[in-house]
Write a protein that holds these residues in place. Structure first.
Motif, PDB file in Angstrom:
ATOM      1  N   LYS A  79      61.878  27.433  52.796  1.00  0.00           N
ATOM      2  CA  LYS A  79      63.219  27.598  53.628  1.00  0.00           C
ATOM      3  C   LYS A  79      62.988  28.224  54.927  1.00  0.00           C
ATOM      4  CE  LYS A  79      65.518  29.505  49.444  1.00  0.00           C
ATOM      5  NZ  LYS A  79      66.191  30.832  48.669  1.00  0.00           N
ATOM      6  N   VAL A  80      63.369  27.253  55.905  1.00  0.00           N
ATOM      7  CA  VAL A  80      62.966  27.297  57.263  1.00  0.00           C
ATOM      8  C   VAL A  80      64.074  27.166  58.158  1.00  0.00           C
ATOM      9  CG1 VAL A  80      61.325  26.971  59.261  1.00  0.00           C
ATOM     10  CG2 VAL A  80      60.611  26.547  56.828  1.00  0.00           C
ATOM     11  N   ARG A  81      64.491  28.099  59.035  1.00  0.00           N
ATOM     12  CA  ARG A  81      65.515  27.974  60.030  1.00  0.00           C
ATOM     13  C   ARG A  81      65.346  28.704  61.226  1.00  0.00           C
ATOM     14  NH1 ARG A  81      68.688  32.608  59.539  1.00  0.00           N
ATOM     15  NH2 ARG A  81      68.519  33.932  57.727  1.00  0.00           N
ATOM     16  N   TRP A  82      66.228  28.430  62.241  1.00  0.00           N
ATOM     17  CA  TRP A  82      66.033  29.008  63.430  1.00  0.00           C
ATOM     18  C   TRP A  82      66.756  30.338  63.420  1.00  0.00           C
ATOM     19  CZ3 TRP A  82      62.662  27.707  66.906  1.00  0.00           C
ATOM     20  CH2 TRP A  82      62.480  26.269  67.256  1.00  0.00           C
ATOM     21  N   GLN A  83      65.852  31.307  63.706  1.00  0.00           N
ATOM     22  CA  GLN A  83      66.225  32.836  63.950  1.00  0.00           C
ATOM     23  C   GLN A  83      67.043  32.997  65.188  1.00  0.00           C
ATOM     24  OE1 GLN A  83      66.538  34.937  61.677  1.00  0.00           O
ATOM     25  NE2 GLN A  83      66.884  36.775  62.655  1.00  0.00           N
ATOM     26  N   ASN A  84      66.225  32.460  66.298  1.00  0.00           N
ATOM     27  CA  ASN A  84      66.913  32.559  67.534  1.00  0.00           C
ATOM     28  C   ASN A  84      66.328  31.195  68.561  1.00  0.00           C
ATOM     29  OD1 ASN A  84      64.297  33.340  68.548  1.00  0.00           O
ATOM     30  ND2 ASN A  84      64.980  35.659  68.016  1.00  0.00           N
ATOM     31  N   GLU A  85      66.392  30.939  69.655  1.00  0.00           N
ATOM     32  CA  GLU A  85      65.856  29.894  70.303  1.00  0.00           C
ATOM     33  C   GLU A  85      64.339  29.698  70.189  1.00  0.00           C
ATOM     34  OE1 GLU A  85      65.780  31.472  74.982  1.00  0.00           O
ATOM     35  OE2 GLU A  85      67.321  30.241  74.083  1.00  0.00           O
ATOM     36  N   ASP A  86      63.663  30.892  70.120  1.00  0.00           N
ATOM     37  CA  ASP A  86      61.980  30.593  70.112  1.00  0.00           C
ATOM     38  C   ASP A  86      61.365  31.189  68.793  1.00  0.00           C
ATOM     39  OD1 ASP A  86      62.276  33.367  70.681  1.00  0.00           O
ATOM     40  OD2 ASP A  86      60.727  33.328  72.284  1.00  0.00           O
ATOM     41  N   GLN A  87      62.413  31.292  67.883  1.00  0.00           N
ATOM     42  CA  GLN A  87      61.849  32.120  66.568  1.00  0.00           C
ATOM     43  C   GLN A  87      62.369  31.587  65.419  1.00  0.00           C
ATOM     44  OE1 GLN A  87      62.559  36.371  65.808  1.00  0.00           O
ATOM     45  NE2 GLN A  87      60.349  36.716  65.830  1.00  0.00           N
ATOM     46  N   LEU A  88      61.497  31.059  64.349  1.00  0.00           N
ATOM     47  CA  LEU A  88      62.049  30.475  63.097  1.00  0.00           C
ATOM     48  C   LEU A  88      61.762  31.473  61.914  1.00  0.00           C
ATOM     49  CD1 LEU A  88      60.034  27.081  63.515  1.00  0.00           C
ATOM     50  CD2 LEU A  88      62.591  27.269  63.069  1.00  0.00           C
ATOM     51  N   ARG A  89      62.431  31.392  60.865  1.00  0.00           N
ATOM     52  CA  ARG A  89      62.435  32.401  59.765  1.00  0.00           C
ATOM     53  C   ARG A  89      61.796  31.500  58.648  1.00  0.00           C
ATOM     54  NH1 ARG A  89      64.366  37.458  58.189  1.00  0.00           N
ATOM     55  NH2 ARG A  89      65.488  37.420  60.099  1.00  0.00           N
ATOM     56  N   PHE A  90      60.711  31.889  58.092  1.00  0.00           N
ATOM     57  CA  PHE A  90      60.163  30.835  56.849  1.00  0.00           C
ATOM     58  C   PHE A  90      60.204  31.812  55.804  1.00  0.00           C
ATOM     59  CE2 PHE A  90      58.005  28.804  60.201  1.00  0.00           C
ATOM     60  CZ  PHE A  90      57.439  27.299  59.643  1.00  0.00           C
ATOM     61  N   ILE A  91      60.693  31.182  54.360  1.00  0.00           N
ATOM     62  CA  ILE A  91      60.397  31.848  53.331  1.00  0.00           C
ATOM     63  C   ILE A  91      59.816  30.861  52.297  1.00  0.00           C
ATOM     64  CG2 ILE A  91      61.795  32.701  51.293  1.00  0.00           C
ATOM     65  CD1 ILE A  91      64.128  33.180  53.029  1.00  0.00           C
ATOM     66  N   LEU A  92      58.617  31.309  51.849  1.00  0.00           N
ATOM     67  CA  LEU A  92      57.653  30.439  51.213  1.00  0.00           C
ATOM     68  C   LEU A  92      57.467  31.019  49.712  1.00  0.00           C
ATOM     69  CD1 LEU A  92      54.793  30.086  53.760  1.00  0.00           C
ATOM     70  CD2 LEU A  92      56.757  28.458  53.601  1.00  0.00           C
ATOM     71  N   ARG A  93      56.969  30.244  48.612  1.00  0.00           N
ATOM     72  CA  ARG A  93      56.730  30.585  47.366  1.00  0.00           C
ATOM     73  C   ARG A  93      55.342  30.039  47.146  1.00  0.00           C
ATOM     74  NH1 ARG A  93      58.983  27.906  43.746  1.00  0.00           N
ATOM     75  NH2 ARG A  93      60.243  26.421  44.991  1.00  0.00           N
ATOM     76  N   GLU A  94      54.644  30.254  47.884  1.00  0.00           N
ATOM     77  CA  GLU A  94      53.334  29.793  47.970  1.00  0.00           C
ATOM     78  C   GLU A  94      52.318  30.513  49.064  1.00  0.00           C
ATOM     79  OE1 GLU A  94      52.389  25.479  47.849  1.00  0.00           O
ATOM     80  OE2 GLU A  94      54.003  24.937  49.187  1.00  0.00           O
ATOM     81  N   GLY A  95      51.041  30.333  49.125  1.00  0.00           N
ATOM     82  CA  GLY A  95      50.324  30.943  50.131  1.00  0.00           C
ATOM     83  C   GLY A  95      48.876  30.357  50.558  1.00  0.00           C
ATOM     84  N   LYS A  96      48.993  29.100  50.889  1.00  0.00           N
ATOM     85  CA  LYS A  96      47.798  28.389  51.395  1.00  0.00           C
ATOM     86  C   LYS A  96      47.190  29.219  52.381  1.00  0.00           C
ATOM     87  CE  LYS A  96      48.791  23.908  49.207  1.00  0.00           C
ATOM     88  NZ  LYS A  96      48.338  24.173  47.753  1.00  0.00           N
ATOM     89  N   LYS A  97      45.967  28.805  52.801  1.00  0.00           N
ATOM     90  CA  LYS A  97      45.202  29.441  54.063  1.00  0.00           C
ATOM     91  C   LYS A  97      45.994  28.943  55.235  1.00  0.00           C
ATOM     92  CE  LYS A  97      40.826  30.706  55.592  1.00  0.00           C
ATOM     93  NZ  LYS A  97      39.386  30.566  55.370  1.00  0.00           N
TER      94      LYS A  97
END
Length: 248
Positions: free
Chosen positions: A186-204
């Motif tokens: 789940k990736v969306r813009w938080q503001n004009e230069d910041q994204l909010r990422f929600i992941l269910r895995e954690g690759k390097k």
């Protein structure tokens, strides 16, 4: 016919403990199978057999602590490398958050086997979980873990104009790393230069590599939540204990 499994593996599957803890308890004679003590490492059991642990094992497990640290930049998550200190060196009586309301008292013995349950890059900041409890480690970083991890990511687009909507959709689903498709995010813009990422895995370096694939340069990355546990107001470089009422 049902195949027998290693006792330690079965105990881990049942969520009783980690495989390492299981081996320790078996050696100490703290594990029973259908009421009979099993103390031989490598012993096997059938899935329908009843496994119980002695009171000593439960007491030992109850004393194990889990720490939430707001990792600053310049610290590595795990072992020391290239002259950089591991994040666990920040856990001491002086750096405990004064707002920590748990009744636990810090003791240096709590640093023994206190390991990170997941990584956070040296140039990333935010919530890092360190635990002595194998069950929590398995829950957060086990092969079948699906616990959400949430990040705030400051970015700069390296191409002319703005990031196309199609590329934002790619960040949500459709990218591959190391030849393997990533799980939906789940990736969306938080503001004009910041994204909010929600992941269910954690690759390097997953988020940095995902951003790179669509022409974004990561300028800052902060983890703010793991499952139901949020970083909240915990100051950088300080830590607190996971409360009894908190669950990832």
């Amino acid at each position: 016919m049902t195949e027998p499994l290693r006792l330690s593996k079965r105990m881990s599957e049942l969520g009783l403990c980690s495989r390492r803890e299981a081996d320790e308890w078996i050696e100490r004679g703290w594990v029973r199978v259908d009421g009979v003590v099993v103390s031989q490492l490598g012993s096997k059991v059938l899935p329908n057999q009843r496994i119980t642990i002695e009171r000593q094992a439960a007491q030992q497990q109850a004393r194990r602590v889990t720490v939430l640290l707001n990792k600053p930049m310049g610290y590595v998550s795990g072992q020391a490398e290239d002259g950089y200190q591991p994040a666990v060196t920040l856990v001491n009586a002086g750096t405990r958050w004064k707002e920590d309301k748990t009744e636990l008292t810090f003791h240096p013995s709590q640093l023994r086997s206190l390991v990170p349950a997941g990584r956070l890059d040296i140039d990333s900041v935010g919530l890092l979980v360190l635990t002595q409890d194998g069950r929590i480690a398995k829950q957060l970083i086990g092969e079948d873990s699906s616990i959400e991890k949430e990040y705030l990511v400051r970015v700069r687009y390296t191409k002319p104009g703005k990031l196309p909507d199609a590329d934002l959709q790619l960040l949500n689903h459709g990218l591959s790393l190391d030849g393997k498709k990533l799980l939906p995010a789940k990736v969306r813009w938080q503001n004009e230069d910041q994204l909010r990422f929600i992941l269910r895995e954690g690759k390097k370096r997953q988020i940095r590599r995902m951003c790179e694939a669509v022409g974004l340069k990561v300028l800052g990355l902060k983890r703010v939540r793991i499952g139901k546990v949020a970083l909240g107001d915990l100051p950088p470089g300080q830590w607190r204990y996971l409360r009894d009422d908190e669950r990832f």
